[in-house]
Design an enzyme around this catalytic site. Sequence first.
Site, PDB file in Angstrom:
ATOM      1  N   SER A   1      -7.537  23.856  14.946  1.00 52.53           N
ATOM      2  CA  SER A   1      -6.385  23.930  15.967  1.00 52.53           C
ATOM      3  C   SER A   1      -5.713  23.048  16.484  1.00 52.53           C
ATOM      4  CB  SER A   1      -6.056  25.368  16.438  1.00 52.53           C
ATOM      5  OG  SER A   1      -6.428  25.428  17.150  1.00 52.53           O
ATOM      6  N   SER A   2      -6.305  22.447  16.565  1.00 52.97           N
ATOM      7  CA  SER A   2      -5.465  21.346  18.150  1.00 52.97           C
ATOM      8  C   SER A   2      -4.897  20.103  17.068  1.00 52.97           C
ATOM      9  CB  SER A   2      -5.970  20.959  19.308  1.00 52.97           C
ATOM     10  OG  SER A   2      -7.396  20.346  18.957  1.00 52.97           O
ATOM     11  N   ALA A   3      -5.866  19.919  16.381  1.00 48.51           N
ATOM     12  CA  ALA A   3      -6.235  18.786  15.574  1.00 48.51           C
ATOM     13  C   ALA A   3      -5.074  19.153  14.092  1.00 48.51           C
ATOM     14  CB  ALA A   3      -7.509  18.203  14.855  1.00 48.51           C
TER      15      ALA A   3
ATOM     16  N   GLY B   1     -12.435  26.395  16.976  1.00 48.12           N
ATOM     17  CA  GLY B   1     -13.797  25.378  16.198  1.00 48.12           C
ATOM     18  C   GLY B   1     -12.659  25.385  15.044  1.00 48.12           C
TER      19      GLY B   1
ATOM     20  N   PRO C   1      -7.061  30.117  14.261  1.00 45.02           N
ATOM     21  CA  PRO C   1      -7.063  31.394  15.299  1.00 45.02           C
ATOM     22  C   PRO C   1      -7.463  29.779  16.600  1.00 45.02           C
ATOM     23  CG  PRO C   1      -9.460  31.089  13.482  1.00 45.02           C
ATOM     24  CD  PRO C   1      -7.662  30.432  12.909  1.00 45.02           C
TER      25      PRO C   1
ATOM     26  N   ASP D   1     -11.838  15.668  13.630  1.00 47.09           N
ATOM     27  CA  ASP D   1     -10.716  16.380  13.111  1.00 47.09           C
ATOM     28  C   ASP D   1      -9.598  16.376  13.202  1.00 47.09           C
ATOM     29  OD1 ASP D   1     -12.916  17.611  14.555  1.00 47.09           O
ATOM     30  OD2 ASP D   1     -11.689  19.116  15.820  1.00 47.09           O
TER      31      ASP D   1
HETATM   32  C1  MEV Z   1     -14.913  19.449  18.199  1.00 49.21           C
HETATM   33  O1  MEV Z   1     -14.334  20.103  16.837  1.00 49.21           O
HETATM   34  C2  MEV Z   1     -16.123  17.626  17.491  1.00 49.21           C
HETATM   35  C3  MEV Z   1     -16.236  17.438  19.153  1.00 49.21           C
HETATM   36  O2  MEV Z   1     -17.086  16.596  18.134  1.00 49.21           O
HETATM   37  C4  MEV Z   1     -15.348  16.945  19.816  1.00 49.21           C
HETATM   38  C5  MEV Z   1     -15.063  15.076  18.832  1.00 49.21           C
HETATM   39  O3  MEV Z   1     -15.349  15.392  17.841  1.00 49.21           O
HETATM   40  O4  MEV Z   1     -13.799  15.062  19.043  1.00 49.21           O
HETATM   41  C6  MEV Z   1     -17.337  18.809  19.871  1.00 49.21           C
END
Ligand code: MEV
Length: 310
Positions: free
Chosen positions: A90-92, A87, A83, A133
């Site tokens: 997905s973008s990574a 969190g 999804p 990520d």
């Molecule tokens: C995002 O998955 C995790 C954060 O710590 C941002 C990051 O580390 O790039 C919120």
Amino acid sequence: MSMSKSSAPGKVILFGEHAVVYGETAVAVAVDRRIHMDIEKRVEVTRINGLEIDPEKQPYIVDAIERVGIKEPLEIKSKSYLPSGAGMGSSAALTVSTLGCLYSLEGTPSYEKIARTAFEIEHSVQGGASPIDTSTSTHGSAVKLTRKKGSNHLWKIKKDEKRWHVHHQDIPKMKLVVGDTGIHAPTGPLVRKVRRFYDKSGFARDIISEIGELAERGCEALEEGDLESVGSLMNDNHRLLTILGVGHPKLDELVNAVSSHCYGAKLSGAGGGGIMIALTDKPRKVAEIIKERDGTPYMLEASTTGLTLE
Ligand code: MEV
């Protein structure tokens, strides 16, 4: 080479999100949901899934093409089992799998280079990021980030005055259930919100370092296979993230609802909505509770496979 294929996993953060942006310890696990990517040269215009590429809609892919320096048009096909904006990284996974294909087309893939470039792209698109990520998606298994170099070292990533040592982290067999609140909360604005709080408040800086200490203890508990301690530290981490301002009432509702059926639960990733995760021996029961409360559950396994290249 004129064609390449790759895939990269999503992740969930067990401990240390947000604090890791400031160099504190954090640990994340790659999960068995991936993005698959297929890129081919020898076309007229660059298209993604049949449509001409739009830098507004595809900033990660456009940035990746620029950084790798490919000038020819590309036919890009992607398929995601993650999804987006929730969190689960997905973008990574999108950035890592795109870079995997692009560097393969150029004949120069290296996991370290891909992890480093993917971090640069996330940092620039999101206006701040840590490498957690992107390194987890590249390496697979579980990954620990720390200020100092330790055992099982993978690579070092630097940005301005900050540096992160990225390590492979052993983890016990764990059952994780994700609860997606369905509340869309992009990472960039949340990272910037914490930055503003951090810059003007000693209290916020204390919370951040407390999260880092807790993540260190979390890693010890993971190494000992002590799921009770892992779970109780997850509960503590959730409370600290809420104080930091990245919680949401729906996250609290789901975390509280599953608490008697799991070792521990917390929001995971950027927060503000997005997902919570529960560490449990009763994944079906936990998934049922999440569903009853209008969340979308995902029963996940840790994945030892990071980026794959063909
Ligand atoms: C995002 O998955 C995790 C954060 O710590 C941002 C990051 O580390 O790039 C919120």
